[in-house]
Design an enzyme around this catalytic site. Structure first.
Site, short mmCIF file in Angstrom:
data_model
loop_
_atom_site.label_atom_id
_atom_site.label_comp_id
_atom_site.label_asym_id
_atom_site.label_seq_id
_atom_site.Cartn_x
_atom_site.Cartn_y
_atom_site.Cartn_z
N GLY A 64 0.83 -1.19 0.00
CA GLY A 64 0.00 0.00 0.00
C GLY A 64 0.87 1.25 0.00
N GLY A 113 0.21 -4.71 0.81
CA GLY A 113 -0.99 -4.59 -0.01
C GLY A 113 -0.92 -5.40 -1.28
N GLU A 136 5.27 -5.45 7.47
CA GLU A 136 4.61 -4.35 8.19
C GLU A 136 5.23 -4.04 9.54
OE1 GLU A 136 1.76 -5.73 5.12
OE2 GLU A 136 3.11 -6.71 6.54
N ASP A 144 -1.59 -7.00 7.51
CA ASP A 144 -3.03 -6.83 7.34
C ASP A 144 -3.44 -7.34 5.96
OD1 ASP A 144 -1.71 -4.76 6.00
OD2 ASP A 144 -3.28 -3.29 6.40
N THR A 437 -21.11 -19.54 34.70
CA THR A 437 -20.46 -20.83 34.92
C THR A 437 -21.30 -21.57 35.96
OG1 THR A 437 -18.26 -19.98 34.40
CG2 THR A 437 -18.37 -22.01 35.68
N LYS A 587 -15.15 -22.00 43.34
CA LYS A 587 -16.45 -22.37 42.78
C LYS A 587 -16.29 -23.34 41.61
CE LYS A 587 -20.02 -20.46 39.79
NZ LYS A 587 -20.46 -19.28 39.02
#
Length: 640
Positions: A64, A113, A136, A144, A437, A587
């Site tokens: 790009g 790009g 990049e 990307d 949960t 828990k």
């Protein structure tokens, strides 16, 4: 003057990039010309396939036009950059899903790009001078244009290696890594194009294919897999430092010049893709979370300045090393963008959501949904209603007319009670998504009750704690029908980074219980080891350096280290203020043993972990502390 040459040639549509002096860098103007042509040819019956190539000797497309983007960013026109990325990513996804064959002829440099333009084609051709890379991190960005999808699909840990070091791939390497398909000498490309234009048959490409010269990465895979398999970029660097070889030395030298933020985010994005097998649209959406924020919050502007504008090659990054980058920063950079996000639809569908249970977890989850533009009505008996969430008068009020009702409740008994209250008022076809949960039996009972009323239901307990709830990086373990999972998925994608459909009703709770039994047991073992190391005179940092890169590697050591000042930042560095409270671990261990008893499973380590956490929470002032605060407990104790 046109920046591309688009024409029909026999049975094909041919696009040639015509910015050779700029190495065919993809500019906003070029993008504006490309997309309409591709969309028109997708519907044109006279075009049987598309060929994309580039003018000039040096490059198919060298990425790009980041200098253009840098100019926007430094002149207060950030929205122009964001618009460019959105339009580029849309084209990338459309190329990936194009209804006709696309043959990309990628010579010379193919970077950034250019990868998005050429490597999402159905038939990707390279030649003797092809050099493909995702560089990049050199300029403070991330791979990307769907690059994290390609890197996530690469063999072994080659994706992490290429994404962080910006390694270049010759033709054989590109084929091995999954960035290309066929090697054809460039001298034969004119004949290939002529034959494609004559026949309109993409199978012609295979008939021209030859064996490329040998590549360099396949023989390196043992080293790459050994050192680039860490959970974080910090793990990768620590592994490289523990071995003094030519390979590790070159990797460390390469990494030293790249943006620490970019490398950390790159590894995270690749891991998300590999773990969840995300669609191309979802991959691009996650990449856009970073690029949308890149100009104002990352190293991007400084990286482009140093590499391409002033060319002093001396960027001053925001952090000196990857180990200085707070994990919470990467989480924030990859948080959902809400209404500003990138999606397949120009504007996402707004859903009406009821959210019951707005405590430490539910509150930020509801906020993320509201920030994404959904209409959220929340109810809690005690906790305040977050900003942007509409306060409902009751649980029934929150559930009325909702497309999806989400519950985040303390236990199975309360879930059953709430379900009994709200199911009668939920509209036909709505979905009850329980993120609590609870015990498996309660999850299955609520699912069955919902089914009898013509409703969808899914149990989707979470992993990731309060930080993950706020950052939108939770992992959801989902039980229920495929239909229920698909109904909930758009919201799961906003609230988390990963969701796994584990099976029928109750399977999500079963997965969570098993996961947290492992977590509790390994945290105890990790704390025991640190306490013993202290008494043996072993430095904690040295122990971490060894164990984090050896067979003792675990999440509790590498990502959530219980020793203050060692490893990535964790609750241990904040006086053990809870990310995941010890009473919540108690828990979950209780639920694991309840489940084990119900199915006659032998779980002696789980039973012992339950006893230790029960004693810690109820008798040793562990309540209100993080579950990793077991370490100071063991420090003070001798052998019984």
């Amino acid at each position: 003057m046109s920046l591309i040459h688009a024409r029909k040639q026999g049975k094909i549509g041919r696009i040639t990039l015509t910015r050779p002096k700029a190495m065919n860098a993809l500019s906003a103007g070029m993008l504006a010309e490309l997309s309409p042509v591709l969309r028109a040819w997708a519907e044109d019956d006279s075009v049987t396939l598309v060929v994309i190539d580039g003018e000039g000797e040096k490059a198919f497309c060298a990425g790009g036009d980041v200098a253009e983007i840098h100019g926007w960013g430094t002149s207060g026109q950030v929205e122009k950059a964001q618009k460019f990325w959105r339009e580029e990513y849309r084209m990338n996804a459309e190329l990936f899903e194009y209804p006709k064959a696309i043959v990309s002829l990628m010579h010379g440099y193919v970077m950034g790009g250019g990868v998005g333009l050429g490597c999402h084609a159905s038939h990707r051709v390279v030649c003797e001078n092809s050099q493909i890379s995702m560089p990049e991190t050199v300029i403070g960005l991330i791979p990307d244009v769907g690059g994290s999808w390609l890197l996530g699909q690469a063999p072994g840990r080659l994706g992490e290696y290429l994404g962080t070091t910006a390694g270049r791939m010759g033709p054989a390497d590109a084929i091995f890594a999954g960035f290309a398909d066929t090697f054809i000498p460039q001298s034969e490309w004119p004949a290939l194009i002529e034959k494609l234009a004559e026949t309109g048959d993409f199978n012609v490409v295979d008939t021209f294919g030859q064996t490329p010269p040998a590549g360099r990465y396949e023989p390196m895979m043992d080293d790459i897999n050994a050192h680039f398999a860490g959970e974080s970029m910090g793990d990768i660097v620590r592994s490289l430092r523990t071995h003094d070889t030519d390979f590790t030395s070159k990797c460390l030298d390469s990494i030293a010049s790249k943006s620490p933020i970019s490398m950390c985010a790159t590894v995270e994005l690749i891991h998300r893709q590999r773990a969840s097998n995300l669609t191309i649209w979802k991959v691009l959406e996650q990449e856009y979370r970073f690029t949308h924020r890149a100009i104002e919050e990352t190293d991007f502007i400084e990286g482009v300045r140093a590499r391409l504008i002033d060319k002093d090659n001396a960027p001053v990054w925001k952090h000196e090393s990857v180990e200085d980058v707070p994990p919470v920063l990467i989480s924030r950079l990859l948080m959902p963008l809400g209404k500003d996000g990138f999606s397949k639809e120009e504007k996402g569908q707004t859903m009406k959501i009821g959210f019951i249970g707005l405590g430490n977890m539910g509150g930020p989850m509801a906020t993320n949904l509201a920030n994404a533009g959904h209409d959220v009505n929340g109810f809690d008996l005690v906790a305040p209603c977050p900003e942007k969430v509409n306060k409902a008068a009751s649980a029934q009020d929150a559930a009325q007319d909702a497309d999806i009702v989400i519950t985040m409740l303390p236990n199975g008994a309360i879930l059953n009670s709430v379900a009994e209250d709200i199911l009668p008022v939920m509209k036909d076809g709505a979905c009850l998504l329980d993120c609590s949960t609870v015990d498996v039996e309660s999850a299955r009972a609520v699912s069955e009750a919902a089914k009898k009323r013509g409703l969808l239901a899914a149990d989707a307990p979470v992993s990731g704690g309060i930080t993950g709830a706020a950052a939108g990086t939770l992992t959801f373990m989902v039980g229920g029908s495929e239909e229920a999972y698909k109904a909930a998925l758009p919201l799961l994608d906003i609230m988390g980074q990963k969701s796994v459909h584990c099976g029928d009703a109750g399977a999500g709770q079963a997965a969570k219980i098993c996961n947290n039994m492992i977590l509790g047991v390994t945290m105890i073992a990790t704390c025991e080891a640190f306490a013993m190391a202290d008494k043996l005179g072993l430095d904690r940092q040295k122990m971490f350096d060894v164990v984090s890169t050896s067979s003792g590697y675990s999440w509790t050591m590498n990502a959530y280290c219980p020793a203050p000042g060692v490893g990535p930042q964790s609750p241990a560095d904040n006086d053990y203020k809870p990310g995941f409270a010890a009473e919540l671990m108690l828990k979950d261990l209780g639920l694991s043993q309840q489940a084990a008893e119900s199915v006659d499973a032998d779980t002696p380590m789980g039973k012992m972990a339950l006893a230790l956490y029960e004693k810690f929470v109820e008798d040793e002032d562990g309540k209100g502390m993080d579950f990793s605060a077991m370490l100071p407990r063991f420090e003070k104790r001798g052998r019984e």
